[in-house]
Design an enzyme around this catalytic site. Structure first.
Site, PDB file in Angstrom:
ATOM      1  N   ASP A  73      -1.352   4.093   3.768  1.00  0.00           N
ATOM      2  CA  ASP A  73      -1.574   2.668   3.584  1.00  0.00           C
ATOM      3  C   ASP A  73      -0.563   2.180   2.557  1.00  0.00           C
ATOM      4  OD1 ASP A  73      -3.059   0.473   4.558  1.00  0.00           O
ATOM      5  OD2 ASP A  73      -4.099   0.306   2.651  1.00  0.00           O
ATOM      6  N   ASP A 157      10.789  -6.817   4.267  1.00  0.00           N
ATOM      7  CA  ASP A 157      12.113  -6.254   3.985  1.00  0.00           C
ATOM      8  C   ASP A 157      13.177  -7.293   3.610  1.00  0.00           C
ATOM      9  OD1 ASP A 157      11.442  -3.624   4.113  1.00  0.00           O
ATOM     10  OD2 ASP A 157      12.239  -3.269   6.127  1.00  0.00           O
TER      11      ASP A 157
END
Ligand code: IMP
Length: 197
Positions: A73, A157
């Site tokens: 996670d 990102d």
């Protein structure tokens, strides 16, 4: 002498994560996806921390399917937002489903006017086997850019710039990113545990 690789489940159906782990682990393990063990349920992620959620996923598979298993996670923890979006990174923006663009836009709005832009990605992996449970983590420190750049990668990102770099993760090749990323580091920490099984 041939030797049968040990089977272990990675509690995901994300093809990128599966490719990445298979290439790192090599042929000493056969890594099975959730689909490959016939698990098509959406495993409930009801924890309030990354540690809890990765544990919930690995425990779910071990208990219901019996396989040794690991689960990850990840969250983006932003200093000026008291650690948000954190465990809610996938569903930060309101609405149904995981909308990366909406999440990133909300993050940039919430960071407007903030000079402290420090942030980190953190991945927790829980490994559960008959021998017990272990957790490892991987962290990459960095900062949130003022504007997105780059087309590569996924999620946040385009707005995450790792320490020591001027480029966002989305401007790096997959190999460059994996070498320093949270997930790359967590998997590197997992490897010796797997080799010790
Ligand atoms: P997961 O636990 O790997 O599914 O990650 C949860 C959420 O964190 C994803 O939906 C993304 O929004 C974000 N995330 C995880 N890893 C990355 C990454 O490498 N780059 C950008 N965003 C990421």
């Amino acid at each position: 002498m041939t030797h049968t690789p040990r089977r272990i489940v990675f509690a995901t159906n994300n093809p990128h994560k599966l490719d990445e782990i298979r290439s790192i682990v090599g042929d000493s393990f056969e890594i099975l996806s959730l689909k490959e063990i016939g698990c098509d349920e959406d495993i409930p992620e009801t924890g309030s921390t990354l540690d809890e959620n990765s544990h919930i996923k690995a425990r779910y598979v071990k208990t219901r399917y019996g396989y040794d298993c690991f689960a990850d996670d990840t969250g983006l923890e932003v200093e000026a937002l008291d650690g948000d979006p954190g465990v809610r990174s996938a569903r930060y923006a309101p609405g149904i489903g995981h909308d990366s663009q909406a999440n990133m836009e909300l993050l940039l709005r919430n960071m407007a006017g903030k000079d402290d832009r420090r942030a980190r990605f953190r991945t927790v992996i829980t490994l559960i086997t008959d021998a017990g449970e272990q957790q490892v983590e991987g962290i990459v420190e960095g900062h949130i850019a003022r504007t997105p750049s780059g087309e590569g990668g996924f999620g946040y990102d385009p707005v995450f710039v790792p320490v020591g770099e001027e480029r966002s993760f989305a401007l790096m090749s997959a190999a460059e990113k994996n070498a320093i990323s949270h997930r790359g580091r967590a998997v590197a920490a997992l490897l010796p545990l797997l080799n010790n099984l």
